[in-house]
Enzyme design. Structure first.
Site, PDB file in Angstrom:
ATOM      1  N   GLU A 122      95.676  44.964  59.734  1.00  0.00           N
ATOM      2  CA  GLU A 122      94.694  46.048  59.745  1.00  0.00           C
ATOM      3  C   GLU A 122      95.337  47.407  60.029  1.00  0.00           C
ATOM      4  O   GLU A 122      94.652  48.352  60.408  1.00  0.00           O
ATOM      5  CB  GLU A 122      93.578  45.766  60.758  1.00  0.00           C
ATOM      6  CG  GLU A 122      92.788  44.502  60.468  1.00  0.00           C
ATOM      7  CD  GLU A 122      92.132  44.502  59.098  1.00  0.00           C
ATOM      8  OE1 GLU A 122      91.773  45.583  58.604  1.00  0.00           O
ATOM      9  OE2 GLU A 122      91.987  43.411  58.506  1.00  0.00           O
ATOM     10  N   ASP A 212      95.073  45.116  50.169  1.00  0.00           N
ATOM     11  CA  ASP A 212      94.574  43.751  50.011  1.00  0.00           C
ATOM     12  C   ASP A 212      94.616  43.305  48.557  1.00  0.00           C
ATOM     13  O   ASP A 212      94.056  43.971  47.680  1.00  0.00           O
ATOM     14  CB  ASP A 212      93.134  43.656  50.517  1.00  0.00           C
ATOM     15  CG  ASP A 212      93.010  43.996  51.987  1.00  0.00           C
ATOM     16  OD1 ASP A 212      94.034  43.954  52.689  1.00  0.00           O
ATOM     17  OD2 ASP A 212      91.887  44.295  52.430  1.00  0.00           O
TER      18      ASP A 212
END
Length: 677
Positions: A122, A212
């Site tokens: 993250e 991602d």
């Protein structure tokens, strides 16, 4: 000439459903690799979290063999990270090192390459992680360009890597381009290539992308766009055909002749800007979102963005006590494991269980975080509890303990046997916040209260007359999940009404003779010992004593009342059952009948015995009373937002037990965990 450093990050949460992983592989991971395999000159970097990598190697060995061949021919660079994708800043240094080295060893063993770079979960940056990364052999990581802007680095200087240091160890940092994150794959391929060529014409050395992989097929509407309409092929072919773009891995660029760091930089504690908003409480998040909106409208956003910080990732522990509880329980168990000698035969297995319990997903909530998903929280407990049971065998602990385990200023009292553990908090409610069965590897108190969330305002702004799945946006290209508004379920504003009290076991309310409800939130601790926890409170002229006892696999709760008159006592049990509103969870009555499942409402008069049977759990929880009770059972739902849209998720079976004492002023309840149906 500009170097395109193209990296993708693949991750599935520990404990995610096999069908979800299969779908992700079919629609994304496998498709992506097979397309890239056809273009061996397109060099790129990959990161697969270790838990996902293990699953894919078992379930899709041919595609993993393809990835191995792509690695061997020099097309692919591997990035490491923590094996089970922890937020490194949120775990101890010893666990950072073991997580990092476990994944690096795994990648080297199966793919023949030891990572020099690491994906930062993250993109949560704290300077404290530098030493672990460096000591684990990592030379560089990729973080957002926003991190650098917050440190005052000019935007036009973010086309190469910088260096930082902590305690004498150095680490290089690559700034990921936000512009590229939002363009790939959402802009038409030709426009994306033209954007890269324009950067080259302006003299930029490198275009840095790392994001991602799920954007390439799993995010809503992207499969058709990326594969059926050939966006990925068109983008790759456009890049390879351009005389101004050269693909390179981060390792290629880092080791090229004449390459050198742009200089020393010290980044503030931060993550990507959307995460910084998600960490904030609703009122602050609304203020932050309005501020960003106003700055954009005024044309000042890009100039002022470095000074719009939001919160930090650790704020999730203060926002959600349930997350904080899991986290602090994990830290305490990690400290116990550190006392086990390294040559203990089961040490490796125990370390793996700890790694899985440190997976980031269940500890936070935003557009993607999994705190609201019961099966992901259950995965944490599925690993913590057998680890704790094993530690109890290796390093026995006493059956009673007291202390502020979650560091919130309130003491917790623990009663433990080999089969069951009950923990009550001394905070006025005196409810059980954890009821864990070691044989079942399950915490029956693992639920989540309803919270106000900043995005709930969209429910009012976009009334739920639309059909589930309908979006606000339409067009040729897919809409980023950050901008998409969709509803998986019909949701009304009242569905998101926040809870005023915690969702524990034995959350009590007194209803006086006039029908007025009094929350019993003033319990005081009378006595605490290995055999009994005793709480008492005075309310509306009545006194209520509550005692907890634990033996074997049974928790006994005894109530004594005086001065209640015509009043009633209401006892709420919020029970986390793995089946939730699925077909394998059901109530069983004393006569053996099955009236309904956990997802339906149930009303019983004069009940003395009720079992909650759960096929997913492979066991049950049996509730018995020595007095007849009125039982109201209903599912407890929360409303949350994911990339797929707004959804209602069942968190617990909420049982409300009503007892009019009359002349009988004592009530004894037992909750027994059963390891088989």
């Amino acid at each position: 000439m500009i170097h395109l450093l193209f990296g993708v990050h693949a991750h599935q949460p520990v404990g995610n459903f096999p069908a979800v992983i299969d779908d992700a592989h079919v629609r994304c991971y496998g498709m992506f690799l097979r397309v890239l395999d056809r273009y061996p000159c397109f060099r790129f970097s990959v990161h697969f979290s270790g838990w996902l990598l293990d699953v894919l190697r078992e379930r899709y060995p041919e595609d993993m063999a393809l990835l191995s061949r792509m690695t061997a021919r020099g097309q692919v660079e591997w990035f490491g990270s923590g094996d089970c994708e922890p937020v490194l800043a949120a775990i101890p240094q010893r666990d950072r090192l073991s997580q990092l080295t476990t994944l690096s060893d795994k990648i080297e063993r199966h793919f023949g390459q030891r990572p020099r770079g690491a994906w930062l979960t993250e993109r949560v940056w704290e300077a404290a992680v530098v030493t672990a990364l460096a000591d684990a052999g990592i030379r560089y990581v990729a973080v957002d360009d926003y991190h650098f802007l917050c440190a005052g680095t000019p935007a036009d200087a973010l086309d190469s890597y910088y260096s930082t240091e902590e305690d004498g160890r150095t680490l290089d940092l690559y700034p990921i381009s936000e512009q590229l994150r939002y363009r790939l794959p959402f802009s038409p391929a030709a426009e994306a290539v033209a954007y890269l060529e324009d950067l080259a014409q302006r003299g930029q050395q490198a275009a840095i992308y790392f994001d991602d992989i799920e954007k390439f097929g799993i995010w809503p509407e992207t499969y058709a766009w990326v594969y059926e309409r050939r966006w990925l092929e068109q983008f790759i072919e456009g890049v390879l055909a351009s005389p101004h773009i050269r693909t390179a891995t981060f390792a290629d660029y880092h080791g090229r002749a004449g390459a050198a760091t742009r200089g020393v930089v010290y980044l503030p504690t931060t993550s990507y800007i959307e995460m910084n908003e998600w960490t904030l409480p609703p009122a602050a998040a609304a203020t932050f979102a309005q501020l960003v909106h106003d700055e954009k409208d005024a044309g000042r956003y890009e100039r002022h963005k470095p000074f719009l910080r939001g919160g930090i990732w650790r704020n999730f522990f203060s926002r959600y006590p349930e997350s904080n509880w899991m986290h602090k329980r994990m830290l305490a168990i990690s400290a116990r494991l550190a006392c086990v000698p390294t040559d203990t035969p089961q040490r490796t297995e125990l370390q793996e269980q700890l790694h899985r319990a440190q997976a980031n997903d269940a500890y936070w909530h935003g557009l993607f975080g999994g705190l609201y998903l019961p099966h992901l929280r259950r995965a944490i407990w599925n690993n913590l509890l057998p680890l704790e049971a094993a530690l109890d065998r290796l390093l026995p602990r006493p059956p009673f303990a007291r202390g502020d385990l979650d560091l919130d200023g309130n003491e917790e009292l623990t009663l433990a046997s080999r089969e069951l553990q009950a923990i009550a908090r001394v905070d006025g409610d005196a409810c059980v916040i954890e009821l864990s069965s070691y044989p079942l590897r399950h915490n029956f108190a693992d639920t989540l209260r309803r919270y106000a969330e900043g995005y709930h305002r969209k429910i009012v702004q976009h009334p739920g007359q639309r059909a589930p799945g309908e979006t606000d946006e339409a067009g040729d290209s897919p809409v980023s999940a950050h901008d998409r508004v969709a509803f998986k379920h019909a949701i009304a504003p009242e569905d998101a009404q926040p809870d005023a009290r915690p969702r524990g076991l034995c959350v009590d309310t007194l209803i006086d003779g006039f029908g007025v409800r009094h929350a019993l939130s003033g319990y005081r601790l009378v006595a605490a010992a290995a055999t009994e926890l005793h709480f008492a409170t005075d309310c509306a002229g009545a006194r209520i004593d509550k005692r907890y006892r634990l033996a074997g696999g049974t928790l006994t709760v005894e109530y004594r009342t005086s001065g209640l008159g015509d009043g009633r006592l209401e006892i709420q049990l919020n029970l986390a059952m793995p089946s939730c509103d699925g077909y394998s969870g059901r109530y069983r009555l004393a006569d053996g009948g099955i009236p309904c499942g956990f997802g339906q409402e149930l009303v019983i008069d004069d009940a003395r015995r009720l079992a909650l049977e759960d096929g997913e759990l492979g066991g049950a929880l049996r509730l018995e009373s020595d007095r007849p009770l009125h039982v109201d059972a209903a599912p407890h739902f929360t409303v949350s937002q994911s990339e797929a849209g707004f959804e209602k998720i069942m968190q617990a079976a909420c049982l409300t037990l009503t007892w009019p004492p009359g002349n009988a002023q004592t009530l004894t309840l037992t909750l027994t965990a059963l390891s088989s149906l």
